[in-house]
Design an enzyme around this catalytic site. Structure first.
Site, PDB file in Angstrom:
ATOM      1  N   ASN A 114       0.926  -1.093  -0.203  1.00 29.22           N
ATOM      2  CA  ASN A 114       0.084   0.079   0.633  1.00 29.22           C
ATOM      3  C   ASN A 114       1.062   1.031  -0.085  1.00 29.22           C
ATOM      4  OD1 ASN A 114      -0.382   1.359   2.679  1.00 29.22           O
ATOM      5  ND2 ASN A 114       0.592  -0.046   3.515  1.00 29.22           N
ATOM      6  N   PHE A 118      -1.414   8.343   4.603  1.00 25.98           N
ATOM      7  CA  PHE A 118      -2.006   9.015   5.960  1.00 25.98           C
ATOM      8  C   PHE A 118      -3.216   9.692   5.779  1.00 25.98           C
ATOM      9  CE2 PHE A 118       1.846   9.691   8.832  1.00 25.98           C
ATOM     10  CZ  PHE A 118       2.341   8.326   8.695  1.00 25.98           C
ATOM     11  N   SER A 184       6.264   5.338   8.436  1.00 25.66           N
ATOM     12  CA  SER A 184       5.498   4.265   7.398  1.00 25.66           C
ATOM     13  C   SER A 184       5.960   5.012   6.060  1.00 25.66           C
ATOM     14  CB  SER A 184       4.144   5.716   6.992  1.00 25.66           C
ATOM     15  OG  SER A 184       3.497   5.789   5.553  1.00 25.66           O
ATOM     16  N   ASN A 186       5.529   5.849   3.039  1.00 25.55           N
ATOM     17  CA  ASN A 186       4.267   6.498   2.553  1.00 25.55           C
ATOM     18  C   ASN A 186       4.201   8.230   2.490  1.00 25.55           C
ATOM     19  OD1 ASN A 186       3.979   3.755   1.383  1.00 25.55           O
ATOM     20  ND2 ASN A 186       2.376   3.810   2.741  1.00 25.55           N
ATOM     21  N   THR A 187       5.019   8.475   3.332  1.00 29.89           N
ATOM     22  CA  THR A 187       4.863  10.335   3.217  1.00 29.89           C
ATOM     23  C   THR A 187       6.356  10.576   3.103  1.00 29.89           C
ATOM     24  OG1 THR A 187       2.988   9.911   4.739  1.00 29.89           O
ATOM     25  CG2 THR A 187       4.254  12.100   5.308  1.00 29.89           C
ATOM     26  N   LYS A 226       6.654   3.818  16.222  1.00 36.11           N
ATOM     27  CA  LYS A 226       6.088   2.987  15.463  1.00 36.11           C
ATOM     28  C   LYS A 226       7.715   3.600  14.976  1.00 36.11           C
ATOM     29  CE  LYS A 226       3.576   0.574  13.224  1.00 36.11           C
ATOM     30  NZ  LYS A 226       2.027  -0.154  12.651  1.00 36.11           N
ATOM     31  N   ASN A 255       6.715  -1.372  11.303  1.00 37.90           N
ATOM     32  CA  ASN A 255       5.467  -0.626  10.002  1.00 37.90           C
ATOM     33  C   ASN A 255       5.809  -2.047   8.723  1.00 37.90           C
ATOM     34  OD1 ASN A 255       3.971   0.792   8.495  1.00 37.90           O
ATOM     35  ND2 ASN A 255       4.455   2.446   9.839  1.00 37.90           N
TER      36      ASN A 255
END
Length: 352
Positions: A114, A118, A184, A186-187, A226, A255
């Site tokens: 994915n 966020f 994450s 993805n940011t 995390k 993560n």
């Protein structure tokens, strides 16, 4: 036991686009929680209480953040037998996340990629949903709630701390524990916050603000951090030392991963984003073992990544985790995995 076999639900959901299936599932849980229809996915919770970070968890199996970003389904997830549920990641302001398509199944590997970014409705909507949940009003040992916070994509990385402080102040009165998500993939640039000086500055600010909030609210809420699986042993040691220096209460490992080693050649394997599911199990367990060695016994560690079976959950405890969380395993195996994992972990503590 769930009234509808998950194999049937899965066969229908897996015919849909992954994000459409996710949205449908969240909508269904939101509509049916606290109704008789919750029996269709509910499980009797396994009682295996344990105290971690000063909190009494009903059992050691939790729902990981990411599934319920807007905290719409706390009670529905709790009905599946989890001992704790973590919702988010929430950012101060609403944001759409990355362009679609942004979620991909790799069923041959029991995995998902994915790059959601966020996507969420913002802090105010998130807190309104948290306050509507009824989990704390139920008798017995209540379900515990973790609230996971992050930064907005539009916030420059050098001002990320401000977003985390806004999030911390907002969720603090409503959380059993708070998770600082700096891992994450993805940011843009978010994982840079795991680096030595950036992490030191962020956690120093978090620790100072937490002390103010503790005095203001008359309670000290544990803070977890995390981290990613894509760290070497030296990086893990530095992170461990920084957690201890700033009095963080625990760590969540891990993560999703950027590695594609375990899924080479599979459809969608080269999509950008974080890989979750079975391929992350060994990576996550390695980081857990390294954290336990660096932090010593007694420091709270939540293990997440790659739990597709009861034995996978046990492997996290054996690696050094105190608690575990499930996400992708729930999608592939269904709610029965929660009960199976909780029973297997409970058996570890029974006299032999």
């Amino acid at each position: 036991m769930s009234l509808i076999p998950y194999a049937l639900s899965r066969s229908l959901l897996f015919r849909l686009d992954p994000e459409a299936a996710h949205d449908l599932t969240i909508a269904m849980l939101a509509r049916t929680q606290n109704t008789l229809l919750a029996c269709s996915y509910g499980n009797t919770r396994i009682e295996d209480p344990i105290t971690v970070a000063g909190l009494q968890f009903p059992n050691r199996v939790g729902m990981a953040a990411g599934l319920d970003k807007n905290a719409r389904c706390i009670d529905g997830l709790g009905a599946m037998g989890f001992g704790f549920v973590e919702v988010g990641t929430v950012t101060p302001l609403a944001q759409p996340g990355n362009p679609r398509p942004r979620m991909f199944r790799l069923p041959q590997a029991n995995a998902i990629i994915n790059r959601m970014g966020f996507n969420n409705d913002g802090l105010d909507a998130f807190l309104a949903n948290v306050q509507r949940a009824t989990f704390r009003r139920k008798s017995g040992t209540p379900l515990l709630l973790g609230l996971n916070i992050g930064k907005n994509a539009a916030t420059p990385i050098e001002r990320a701390t401000a977003d985390y402080l806004i999030g911390l102040a907002g969720v603090y009165p409503h959380a059993d524990y708070v998770t600082i998500n700096i891992s994450s993939p993805n940011t843009k640039n978010l994982r840079a916050l795991q680096n030595d000086e950036a992490l030191d500055a962020l956690l120093g600010a978090i620790a100072a603000r937490r002390e103010q909030l503790a005095q203001q609210h008359g309670r000290r809420v544990p803070v977890f951090v995390k981290i990613a699986p894509d760290l070497d042993e030296e990086q893990v040691k530095v992170i461990a030392a920084t957690l201890l220096r700033h009095g963080m209460d625990g760590v969540i490992a891990t993560n999703t991963t950027l590695s594609r080693e375990a899924v080479k050649g599979l459809p969608h394997a080269e999509e950008t984003g974080g890989l979750s599911g079975a391929p992350v199990l060994a990576m996550s367990n390695r980081v857990i073992r390294q954290l336990r060695a660096a932090l010593g016994q007694g420091y709270p560690v939540i293990g997440v990544g790659g739990i597709l079976s009861a034995q996978d959950a046990v492997s996290k405890i054996e690696a050094g985790a105190d608690l575990v969380q499930i996400y992708t395993g729930l999608i592939y195996q269904g709610p029965e995995l929660v009960k199976e994992a909780a029973l297997a972990i409970k058996a570890l503590r029974q006299p032999r």
